[in-house]
Each structure stands twice: as structure tokens, then as C-alpha cells.
Scaffold this active site. Structure first.
Site, PDB file in Angstrom:
ATOM      1  N   ARG A  20      25.827  34.618  41.428  1.00  0.00           N
ATOM      2  CA  ARG A  20      26.468  35.740  40.736  1.00  0.00           C
ATOM      3  C   ARG A  20      27.965  35.464  40.656  1.00  0.00           C
ATOM      4  NH1 ARG A  20      29.127  40.389  42.479  1.00  0.00           N
ATOM      5  NH2 ARG A  20      28.778  42.307  41.285  1.00  0.00           N
ATOM      6  N   ASP A  37      31.130  36.798  40.374  1.00  0.00           N
ATOM      7  CA  ASP A  37      31.780  38.096  40.533  1.00  0.00           C
ATOM      8  C   ASP A  37      33.059  38.158  39.706  1.00  0.00           C
ATOM      9  OD1 ASP A  37      32.179  40.672  42.142  1.00  0.00           O
ATOM     10  OD2 ASP A  37      34.027  39.578  42.572  1.00  0.00           O
ATOM     11  N   GLU A  82      28.964  38.476  36.212  1.00  0.00           N
ATOM     12  CA  GLU A  82      29.077  39.926  36.451  1.00  0.00           C
ATOM     13  C   GLU A  82      30.286  40.448  35.689  1.00  0.00           C
ATOM     14  OE1 GLU A  82      30.842  43.405  38.763  1.00  0.00           O
ATOM     15  OE2 GLU A  82      31.602  41.357  38.779  1.00  0.00           O
ATOM     16  N   HIS A  99      26.403  47.906  44.925  1.00  0.00           N
ATOM     17  CA  HIS A  99      27.324  48.178  46.037  1.00  0.00           C
ATOM     18  C   HIS A  99      28.586  48.883  45.553  1.00  0.00           C
ATOM     19  CE1 HIS A  99      28.797  44.455  44.299  1.00  0.00           C
ATOM     20  NE2 HIS A  99      29.958  44.672  44.879  1.00  0.00           N
ATOM     21  N   ASP A 100      28.797  48.931  44.241  1.00  0.00           N
ATOM     22  CA  ASP A 100      29.940  49.644  43.671  1.00  0.00           C
ATOM     23  C   ASP A 100      29.492  51.011  43.165  1.00  0.00           C
ATOM     24  OD1 ASP A 100      31.944  47.764  44.131  1.00  0.00           O
ATOM     25  OD2 ASP A 100      31.481  46.652  42.305  1.00  0.00           O
ATOM     26  N   ASP A 144      38.743  51.432  40.726  1.00  0.00           N
ATOM     27  CA  ASP A 144      38.264  51.502  39.349  1.00  0.00           C
ATOM     28  C   ASP A 144      38.025  52.947  38.942  1.00  0.00           C
ATOM     29  OD1 ASP A 144      37.027  51.203  36.912  1.00  0.00           O
ATOM     30  OD2 ASP A 144      35.872  49.456  37.529  1.00  0.00           O
ATOM     31  N   TYR A 193      36.868  53.924  36.307  1.00  0.00           N
ATOM     32  CA  TYR A 193      35.709  54.014  35.428  1.00  0.00           C
ATOM     33  C   TYR A 193      34.392  53.950  36.200  1.00  0.00           C
ATOM     34  CZ  TYR A 193      39.325  53.122  31.974  1.00  0.00           C
ATOM     35  OH  TYR A 193      40.465  53.196  31.215  1.00  0.00           O
TER      36      TYR A 193
END
Length: 481
Positions: free
Chosen positions: A191, A193, A234, A291-292, A335, A337
Site C-alpha cells: 500500500r 500511503d 492510497e 484507521h482514518d 484532515d 475532510y
């Protein structure tokens, strides 16, 4: 182990038990055939961001175990590891060597120098405003060298995460050795990131910079392929970026599904969901939670601005123990958003609505990824949130083995495990097969999946007005109770 079309569990090394050994035992004992792959969130020594400020990819944090524990997991499941291609810890040997030796360091080109990036008399405020930033100031950090000189390095994310210069050969050597080591220790899918931030270019917003981003992506894919691994970039942004990547035959994420599904369950309207499922590629990993936080920006133009506002407002209205302040700077939220909540609590801790959300995910195009808290239908962890003042920790509960044994007895968790076991074992969910979506009325969606030769047909009829469903395969009713 090659990537297989089975549900991937997302977890930290110490979230389902205290370490990798307990994690391995708990997946086998309690999740069974519902899990085919594991996204093992960063387990390397790190100085911040719950593992995402890695010091050394060649080591396993001793608190979690060792490489033998990781390999043991890989004997039963296909594995995904994170590679932070944009940055590395300022406590890494590379940064320290650079700080000590300055221009004499072998790693002086590994880091992206802010001062040297800009022409004379720049950056202007206009330049800084143009950058797609994760903070409200210029993304730079001062570095003081042992010789007394001071310069600035790019620093997109947290203070511990210093940006790499992906245009330099020393960085490509670092990327190559890291990927080779990860693959040698059982990693099947890497992944990437925060991949879209990795390329910086003058007079751009420094986010998904084309065509340079494609050159980097292809280089990394070629490096991974030598070791038999694949890559998953990602990127949280407009869904058209994911579609571009899919057109280049890469795996992508479906980060729009979480908000589209919430909107559908809140409004009892299936039109947006139906349209999205018809558009989505098969070569993707679907999510409802990670996880976010729950991503908002990913759903723009799939939902209208009014529908996005409605969904966000409803989440705070019907969600259990959800508060706007948990997604603000007061709780260290980088973030704006993203909304911090477990998916279960976003649906008011309602078992039926939550199961329907997972049923939609199971029938969506792609391979489902289910976050560990989501697999156990976990509620918002306000105790961990308040003790750490870290907004994302609301969705990062630490489960003991005893807790897991208790949670899997809940009817909703049993149903989820049965659902994903069915999804993993049915031939109807062939990624080379077809999906058909119908909407008999405003509140009802019928999702049909069939394999390539049409011999297996699975159908989910879901009514979001009365919150009922019926699943059949080749006209035989499937029960998840």
C-alpha cells in the site's frame, strides 16, 4: 501468497490482542473463513502517527514481535503492508546521517530540500496557497546541521514525517531495498500511503502531478513485480483519480462507498448508490471504514454538495456519541475532510442498518476490506479519545483476546462473519464476472453478482425503507443468522 478474492481484515499489530502472536491466534480462533487477507498496519519502529513515521522498514517493533511472527501470518493469509513513499521519520538513520554530515552525507539527496526547490525570491504567498496542503502553513520544517548551518525540508504531514525526493537515485535505491525486504517477509500487496503527495513540481499544486506521477507509479510497480508483489496506491481525492489509476490496470480503493452508503441508509434513497455501483471497477478494494476517519472529499460529484452536507449533518444527528469537535484541531485532526467515528456508531449503533451497510459492501464490485473495529461492530471509544485527545482514536479501540471472545457472540457480529464467509466462498463474486443493479422503487436496490460463465448468480434485494433484505444464490435463500 498471491492476492485472492477474499475479504481483507485491516488491523494494527496490537489491536486484536497485545501482539502479532495473539493477533494470529485471534484471527484463526474467532474470524475463521470470514478473513482471507490481512492489511497489517505499520508495525515498524516509528516515532509518530501510530506507525506512519517509520524509522526502519527492516525491523519489526519489538513490542509486537518479530519477522517470524509476520511470516507466520503470511502462511495463512495474503498480506498487505504500508510503504510511506512520501516520507520517513526524522529519527531514522538517514535523517540523522544527513544532519550530522550535511553535504558529505550519502543521504543528502534523499530528502526534498524546500530552499533549493524554489527559484530566487520564491515561494510567494501565491505559491504557498497553490500547494494542496494538510496544514494551514507552508509544508516545511527547519533542519539544523552539526556544522551550524540551517536549511528547510519539505514536511507535508506531521513534524516527525520528513518528505523524500523521489526524483533522486538514492531515493529509488531506498524504495527498491525497502520493497524487496517487505516482499521477502511475506508482503503480497504494498500500500503506497499518501502516494499523490510524493511528486512535487514547480507551478503545480504538488498533488497527483501528471505525467510525473505515472512515471513513479510504473517504476514502483516494476520494482515490486521483481519480488512478486503488487501495489495499491492510497489516494483520497476526487473519484476520477481512482478511475484513471484503474484504467492503467492498477488496484484502486473505493473510498466513496462509505459516504454513498451512509447517504442511502439515512435518506432511504438508492439512486446514488445504484449509479455508483454500476460505475465502479472490479479491480478494487472496497471500504466502509479504515484507521482514518470517514472520507468526505472522495464522494464529491457522486453526491451533490447538498447531499454531502445532508449526510454529514445526519451523521452528527443520528450517530451515537459523535461530535463535530472530534474532527477538529482540538482533537489533533489533520484532515478537515474526514469525520471521526466508527461506522457502526455513524449508524446509531443500529445492528440492522449496519448489517445492511456491510451487505451492500459484500455485493459491491471489488474485494472487501473490513477494519477490525468494523468486523466487531465496535462503538465509538470515547475513553481512548479523551485520554489521548487524538480524534482518530475514537475508532482505534484496543481489544483484548477476552473482549474478542465476547464480541463475536453478538448476533450482529455473528451475521457479519457469516456474510463474509459466504462472500469468500461463493463463486458468484468472480472479479472477471458481472454485476447488475436494478432499482424497482426509490428505496429498493437489487444487486446481482455472477461469475464469468454465469453458472453462479447471487442476488441481494435490499429495502432501505423498512430495512429488510433477501439474499439468494441460484434461487436458493441464503441465511446469515
Amino acid at each position: 501468497m498471491p492476492i485472492i478474492n477474499k475479504t481483507m481484515l485491516i488491523t494494527y499489530a496490537d489491536s486484536l490482542g497485545k501482539n502479532l502472536k495473539e493477533l494470529n491466534e485471534n484471527i484463526e480462533n474467532y474470524f475463521g473463513d470470514a478473513v482471507g487477507g490481512v492489511h497489517l498496519l505499520p508495525f515498524f519502529p516509528s516515532t509518530g502517527d501510530r506507525g506512519f513515521a517509520p524509522i526502519d522498514y527492516h525491523e519489526v517493533d519489538s513490542a509486537f514481535g518479530d519477522w517470524d511472527d509476520v511470516k507466520c501470518l503470511g502462511e495463512k493469509y495474503y498480506l498487505m503492508f504500508d510503504f510511506m513513499i512520501n516520507h520517513i521519520s526524522r529519527q531514522s538513520k538517514y535523517y540523522k546521517d544527513y544532519q550530522e554530515k550535511h553535504e558529505a552525507s550519502a543521504y543528502k539527496d534523499l530528502f526534498l530540500n524546500w530552499d533549493k526547490f524554489w527559484p530566487k525570491n520564491r515561494p510567494t504567498q501565491e505559491d504557498v496557497d497553490l500547494i494542496y496542503k494538510r496544514k494551514d502553513r507552508a509544508p516545511k520544517q527547519e533542519i539544523q546541521f552539526a556544522d551550524g548551518s540551517v536549511e528547510h525540508l519539505w514536511n507535508t504531514f506531521g513534524e516527525e514525517q520528513i518528505d523524500l525526493d523521489v526524483t533522486k537515485e538514492v531515493t529509488m535505491d531506498f524504495i527498491r531495498s525497502t520493497i524487496e525486504n517487505l516482499a521477502a517477509n511475506g508482503c503480497d500487496l504494498i500500500r503506497l500511503d499518501a502516494f499523490a503527495y510524493a511528486v512535487k513540481k514547480l507551478d503545480t499544486n504538488d498533488f497527483f502531478v501528471e505525467p510525473e506521477i505515472w512515471t513513479l507509479l510504473d517504476k514502483v510497480r516494476d520494482i515490486a513485480a521483481v519480488s512478486g508483489a503488487e501495489i495499491l496506491p492510497e489516494i483520497h481525492e476526487h473519484y476520477t483519480i481512482q478511475f484513471k489509476i484503474a484504467d492503467h490496470d492498477y488496484y484502486v480503493y473505493d473510498f466513496a462507498l462509505p459516504m454513498v452508503t451512509l447517504y442511502s441508509l439515512y435518506s432511504s434513497k438508492v439512486d446514488r448508490l445504484a449509479k455508483w455501483l454500476k460505475m465502479s471497477p472490479m479491480k478494487q478494494f472496497t471500504t466502509l471504514d479504515t484507521h482514518d476517519g470517514i472520507g468526505v472529499v472522495d464522494v464529491k460529484d457522486i453526491l451533490t454538495d447538498e447531499e454531502i452536507t445532508y449526510t454529514s449533518n445526519e451523521l452528527y444527528k443520528v450517530g451515537a456519541n459523535v461530535n463535530r469537535k472530534y474532527s477538529t484541531a482540538e482533537y489533533n485532526n489533520l484532515d478537515i475532510y474526514q469525520i471521526n467515528s466508527t461506522y457502526y456508531s455513524a449508524l446509531g449503533d443500529d445492528d440492522q442498518k449496519y448489517f445492511l451497510a456491510r451487505l451492500i459492501q459484500a455485493f459491491a464490485p471489488g474485494i472487501p476490506q473490513v477494519y477490525y473495529v468494523g468486523f466487531l461492530a465496535g462503538k465509538n471509544d470515547l475513553e481512548l479519545l479523551e485520554s489521548t485527545k487524538e480524534g482518530r482514536n475514537i475508532n482505534r479501540h484496543y481489544y483484548s483476546s477476552e473482549e474478542i471472545a465476547k464480541e463475536v457472540k453478538r448476533p450482529v457480529v455473528k451475521a457479519l462473519l457469516n456474510l463474509f464467509t459466504y462472500r469468500n466462498q461463493s463463486a458468484a463474486f468472480d472479479l472477471d464476472g458481472r454485476i447488475e443493479v436494478e432499482t424497482p422503487n426509490e428505496a429498493t436496490i437489487v444487486i446481482e453478482r455472477q461469475n464469468k460463465d454465469g453458472s453462479h448468480i447471487a442476488k441481494a434485494e435490499i429495502n432501505l425503507q423498512d430495512m429488510t433484505y433477501r439474499v439468494t444464490e441460484n434461487d436458493q435463500t441464503i441465511s446469515f443468522e
